[in-house]
Write an enzyme that holds these catalytic residues in place. Structure first.
Site, PDB file in Angstrom:
ATOM      1  N   HIS A  74      -3.231   6.989   3.420  1.00 31.79           N
ATOM      2  CA  HIS A  74      -3.573   5.859   2.594  1.00 31.79           C
ATOM      3  C   HIS A  74      -4.757   4.880   3.834  1.00 31.79           C
ATOM      4  O   HIS A  74      -5.122   5.978   4.685  1.00 31.79           O
ATOM      5  CB  HIS A  74      -2.728   4.678   3.258  1.00 31.79           C
ATOM      6  CG  HIS A  74      -3.264   3.372   2.596  1.00 31.79           C
ATOM      7  ND1 HIS A  74      -3.849   3.355   1.680  1.00 31.79           N
ATOM      8  CD2 HIS A  74      -3.000   1.878   3.596  1.00 31.79           C
ATOM      9  CE1 HIS A  74      -4.084   1.595   1.902  1.00 31.79           C
ATOM     10  NE2 HIS A  74      -3.521   0.846   3.158  1.00 31.79           N
ATOM     11  N   CYS A 120       0.627  -0.834   0.093  1.00 29.55           N
ATOM     12  CA  CYS A 120      -0.025  -0.516  -0.559  1.00 29.55           C
ATOM     13  C   CYS A 120       1.001   1.443  -0.289  1.00 29.55           C
ATOM     14  O   CYS A 120       0.272   2.255   0.456  1.00 29.55           O
ATOM     15  CB  CYS A 120      -0.857   0.100   1.386  1.00 29.55           C
ATOM     16  SG  CYS A 120      -2.299  -1.684   1.052  1.00 29.55           S
ATOM     17  N   ASN A 174     -11.022   0.331   0.625  1.00 32.27           N
ATOM     18  CA  ASN A 174      -8.777   0.082   0.788  1.00 32.27           C
ATOM     19  C   ASN A 174      -8.540   0.172  -0.991  1.00 32.27           C
ATOM     20  O   ASN A 174      -9.151  -0.995  -0.210  1.00 32.27           O
ATOM     21  CB  ASN A 174      -8.601  -0.440   1.707  1.00 32.27           C
ATOM     22  CG  ASN A 174      -6.985  -0.866   2.350  1.00 32.27           C
ATOM     23  OD1 ASN A 174      -6.637  -0.479   0.676  1.00 32.27           O
ATOM     24  ND2 ASN A 174      -6.617  -1.278   3.236  1.00 32.27           N
TER      25      ASN A 174
END
Ligand code: ACO
Length: 315
Positions: free
Chosen positions: A242, A108, A272
């Site tokens: 994030h 990520c 996400n």
């Protein structure tokens, strides 16, 4: 290096929490209170490649450039459509590009890692205008029978075009290898020589371990970056973090003691999307006219590895 333009693309299919409750033992109340997610976008008849192509075109146009101006493509992806060639090459015919392209996997944190690689290429004079793109299809390796993970994820692509300038003030990475906390294995292949290959598996995650890591490491890395720059938390206009869990964002925000207006979020709409969350949110801010000249932004992400990446950017 500076960011010259941004772009993004989401799949058309919206999957709400109620949609998930039709085939999983879950409900909107649990998902929205524990994560902040209300819906996510999931690939159906589109491909990850087509999303990436749209995000790339948008970013090049937003930068006021043509595809011929781009001389390097860096794609961050955990799992591209094909193993070979790289997605950074596969998108080129549709976008009108003709240059070297490389995929990298930084989990990520991949978009911030790709920005740093781009900065190095520019500094060495190896390229002048670079397309940095994150394209992620978590729906392809989530276990849709595991309510503890699949409800968190969505698919997306986000991009930025970068060139020479002095917008990137600081970048910091850290790694703390802990494979068991977050991993997915690919198919081991059929080599007759392999001994006990790791079996393929969908994404596995120890949610609470990731949560603790995210809050403590994101806060630490941001605070240290502010200290190095001689800035107070309120000197930064936007913290683009994030988008993994609204509670993680809130925990970092309250530790920094800054207002909600400095912590933009879209997790409620996108879920996400791994390394795509940061560039997609950045593009939304850009297109809303919020990234004015002089605007300071901190990017921060954490992910599989485990690893973290943080960058201070001035527009
Ligand atoms: N619906 C209903 N109940 C659920 C669901 C669901 N979707 N998922 C889990 N539960 C249940 C569990 O079974 C458990 O039940 P029990 O108490 O009867 O055993 C209960 O809810 C609590 O489960 P926990 O896992 O303890 O819940 P927690 O509060 O830790 O929330 C979560 C889980 C949301 C995953 C949280 O730990 C988290 O967000 N962690 C961080 C994850 C993350 O950020 N990942 C990102 C990295 S991966 C990437 O970015 C690609």
């Amino acid at each position: 290096m500076k960011i010259l333009g941004t772009g993004s693309a989401l799949p058309k299919r919206v999957v709400t929490n109620d949609d998930l409750a039709e085939f999983l033992d879950t409900n909107d109340e649990w998902i929205s209170t524990r994560t902040g997610i209300r819906e996510r976008r999931v690939l159906t008849d589109e491909t990850l490649q087509s999303l990436a192509e749209t995000a790339a075109k948008n970013a090049i146009e937003n930068a006021g450039l043509t595809p011929q101006d781009i001389d390097f493509v860096l794609v961050s992806t955990v799992l591209a459509e094909t193993l070979s060639p790289a997605l950074a090459m596969d998108i080129q015919p549709a976008v009108g590009l003709k240059c070297m392209g490389v995929d990298l996997n930084g989990g990520c944190t991949g978009f911030i890692a790709a920005l740093a690689v781009a900065e190095g290429l520019l500094a060495m004079g190896r390229a002048r205008k670079i397309l940095v793109l994150s394209a992620e299809a978590l729906s392809r390796f989530s276990d849709w029978t595991d309510r503890g993970t699949c409800v968190l994820f969505g698919d997306a692509a986000g991009a930025a075009v970068v060139g020479e300038g002095d917008g990137v003030k600081d970048v910091c990475f850290r790694g703390e290898p802990r494979r068991e906390v977050l991993f997915a294995n690919t198919d081991p292949g059929n080599s007759p020589f392999a001994v006990d290959p790791r079996p393929a598996c969908f994404l596995k995650m120890q949610g609470q371990e990731v949560y603790k890591f995210a809050v403590s490491h994101s806060f630490r890395d941001i605070r240290e970056m502010l200290e190095r720059a001689g800035l107070q938390p309120e000197d930064v206009d936007f913290y683009v973090l994030h988008q993994a869990n609204m509670r993680i964002l809130e925990a970092v925000r309250t530790r920094l003691k800054v207002g909600e207006d400095r912590f933009p979020h879209n997790i409620e709409r996108t879920g996400n999307t791994s390394s795509a969350t940061v560039p997609v949110l950045l593009d939304e801010l850009n297109r809303a006219g919020k990234l004015k000249p002089g605007c300071r932004v901190i990017l921060n992400a954490f992910g599989a590895g485990l690893c973290t990446g943080t960058a201070l950017i001035e527009f």
